[in-house]
Write an enzyme that holds these catalytic residues in place. Structure first.
Site, short mmCIF file in Angstrom:
data_model
loop_
_atom_site.label_atom_id
_atom_site.label_comp_id
_atom_site.label_asym_id
_atom_site.label_seq_id
_atom_site.Cartn_x
_atom_site.Cartn_y
_atom_site.Cartn_z
N LEU A 72 0.81 -1.22 0.00
CA LEU A 72 0.00 0.00 0.00
C LEU A 72 0.84 1.27 0.00
O LEU A 72 0.30 2.37 -0.07
CB LEU A 72 -0.92 0.01 1.24
CG LEU A 72 -1.79 -1.24 1.45
CD1 LEU A 72 -2.65 -1.08 2.70
CD2 LEU A 72 -2.67 -1.51 0.24
N TYR A 77 1.98 11.11 -11.92
CA TYR A 77 1.54 10.15 -10.90
C TYR A 77 0.96 8.91 -11.57
O TYR A 77 1.32 7.78 -11.21
CB TYR A 77 0.50 10.81 -10.00
CG TYR A 77 -0.09 9.89 -8.96
CD1 TYR A 77 0.67 9.44 -7.90
CD2 TYR A 77 -1.42 9.49 -9.04
CE1 TYR A 77 0.14 8.59 -6.93
CE2 TYR A 77 -1.98 8.64 -8.08
CZ TYR A 77 -1.19 8.20 -7.03
OH TYR A 77 -1.73 7.36 -6.09
N LYS A 124 2.28 4.98 -11.47
CA LYS A 124 1.42 3.88 -11.01
C LYS A 124 1.30 2.81 -12.09
O LYS A 124 1.30 1.61 -11.78
CB LYS A 124 0.04 4.43 -10.64
CG LYS A 124 0.01 5.13 -9.29
CD LYS A 124 0.29 4.16 -8.15
CE LYS A 124 0.05 4.73 -6.78
NZ LYS A 124 0.34 3.77 -5.69
N ASN A 135 -10.99 7.70 -5.74
CA ASN A 135 -10.79 8.58 -4.59
C ASN A 135 -11.24 7.88 -3.31
O ASN A 135 -12.34 7.32 -3.26
CB ASN A 135 -11.59 9.87 -4.78
CG ASN A 135 -11.13 10.66 -5.99
OD1 ASN A 135 -10.14 11.36 -5.94
ND2 ASN A 135 -11.86 10.53 -7.09
N PRO A 159 -40.79 13.75 42.35
CA PRO A 159 -41.64 12.84 43.16
C PRO A 159 -43.06 13.37 43.33
O PRO A 159 -43.28 14.55 43.60
CB PRO A 159 -40.90 12.80 44.51
CG PRO A 159 -39.47 13.05 44.16
CD PRO A 159 -39.51 14.03 43.03
N GLY A 160 -44.03 12.46 43.12
CA GLY A 160 -45.44 12.79 43.30
C GLY A 160 -46.09 13.58 42.20
O GLY A 160 -47.29 13.86 42.24
#
Length: 399
Positions: A64, A119, A123, A148, A310-311
């Site tokens: 890679l 490039y 490759k 990409n 509460p309540g």
């Protein structure tokens, strides 16, 4: 199986390495056929002498490593062709015919806007070297021309527009889009990793190329990752606008399983700075407790959390079309529902000790009562629609 990864600290290499470690350490059991031995990580800062030992002992190689942004164009050929030759020569020296994956680029097609690029030329030279090596030695070679790439850990302002956009949006920096209609073919890093694991299992996907388009073909000379996404720059920016706005609007965009939007959202979040990783919610407090909207969706309603002291009794209203789930997650209470126009009352004792969901039915007035004298009652609520102050569909009536 010992695995050599060149470019192990790069974007693709790091993601692949960490996922191989998950398999090796038993954290990922989705690939039971894979038994990972040593993982040899090779990168620019690795002692070059180690390459010889790695190539001798490797049972599989992921090549890679590559040069994307050199100081001068000559470095393209040196990094993308020269080191590839050194790797293959070292394998051949040890008579190691293990399978080798090459990470190439769609730019190696040298077609259209890729024609004549230094490039792409480097490759393509690397590809030819690998095919010649396979023909000469009989070793299995898998050449991938990746489009990409995007995903977590991709370096912004380097070679990925998506990484740059996500980083800039996450950090409130400007972006430049010259042509919103420009289309990209994008490969998500997790989909790339899955294909690499397929290759490791001998189940790689083969293809031939029609221009820059990969066409699946079992005996094709090249390999490819079958799941990619074609999206325009304008579509990417529109999604990022929604993602950045979510802490303010609470609206979660549609992110279906496998969709580009889901993958882009995960990528965007990976760039958030620490100060944006959490955000405050608007707690509406009064003497009875509090009510806080948590999350909204355009198509599937909203989530909220209600805290009753509460309540206290809350609710005492009904809806025509709206309906809800009440899910008590802490405390002890009672939910009552009465069908409008009747004396029929349904009662449900609820508790965080036994979590269950109770429907608040259309046409039934309902309440929720905290039965404790000391503890708050905490209820997660889901409604089938986002609250609209102009059309609340909420009418007071005691149960």
């Amino acid at each position: 199986m010992n695995i050599l990864i060149t470019g192990a600290k790069g974007f693709a290499g790091r993601n692949l390495t960490e996922n191989l470690k998950n398999i090796k350490e038993g954290k990922n059991r989705a690939r039971p056929s894979l038994s990972i031995g040593e993982i040899f990580e090779y990168d620019l800062d690795t002692d070059p002498a180690k390459l010889d030992d790695f190539c001798r002992r490797a049972d599989f190689v992921f090549h890679l490593a590559g040069v994307n942004r050199p100081k001068n164009e000559a470095e393209f050929m040196e990094g993308n062709f020269g080191f590839s030759g050194e790797l293959l020569e070292t394998l051949e020296k040890h008579g190691n015919k293990c399978p080798v994956v090459l990470s190439s680029s769609i730019q190696a097609t040298l077609i259209g806007r890729y024609a004549g690029g230094a490039y792409g030329i480097s490759k393509k030279a690397g590809e030819d070297l690998f095919f010649e090596y396979a023909a000469r030695t009989g070793a299995k070679v898998m050449v991938y021309r990746f489009p990409n790439l995007f995903g977590k850990w991709c370096r912004p302002n380097y070679n990925s527009a998506v990484a740059t956009f996500c980083h800039n949006y996450a950090n409130d920096l400007p972006i430049t889009v010259n042509d919103p209609k420009a289309e990209l073919e994008l490969l998500y890093i997790d989909d790339l990793v899955e294909e690499m694991l397929d290759a490791l299992e001998g189940k790689e996907h083969h293809c031939v190329y029609d221009g820059v388009t990969a066409l699946a073909k079992e005996d094709g000379a090249f390999c490819f990752a079958p799941v990619t996404h074609r999206v325009t720059l304008g579509e990417i920016v529109a999604l990022l606008d929604d993602f950045r706005a979510q802490p303010r609007t609470l609206i979660m965009p549609a992110i279906p399983r496998g969709s580009f939007a889901k993958k882009l959202y995960s990528t965007y979040l990976s760039y958030l700075p620490a100060e944006k990783t959490s955000f405050p919610l608007d707690m509406k407090k009064d003497a009875r407790g509090s009510f806080t909207e948590l999350l909204k969706t355009a198509a599937h309603g909203q989530f909220s959390v209600n805290v009753s002291k509460p309540g206290i009794t809350k609710g005492q209203h009904w809806h025509n079309t709206k309906w809800e789930f009440f899910i008590v997650v802490s405390g002890r209470g009672r939910i009552e529902e009465r069908r409008i126009g009747t004396d029929e009352v349904r009662r449900f004792d609820v508790s965080g000790e036994r979590i269950e969901a109770v429907h608040m039915l259309p046409g039934f007035t309902h309440n929720i009562i905290n039965l404790s004298d000391t503890e708050p009652l905490v209820t997660l609520m889901w409604a089938n629609e986002i609250f609209d102050p102009a059309h609340p569909d909420t009418f007071f009536e005691e149960v």
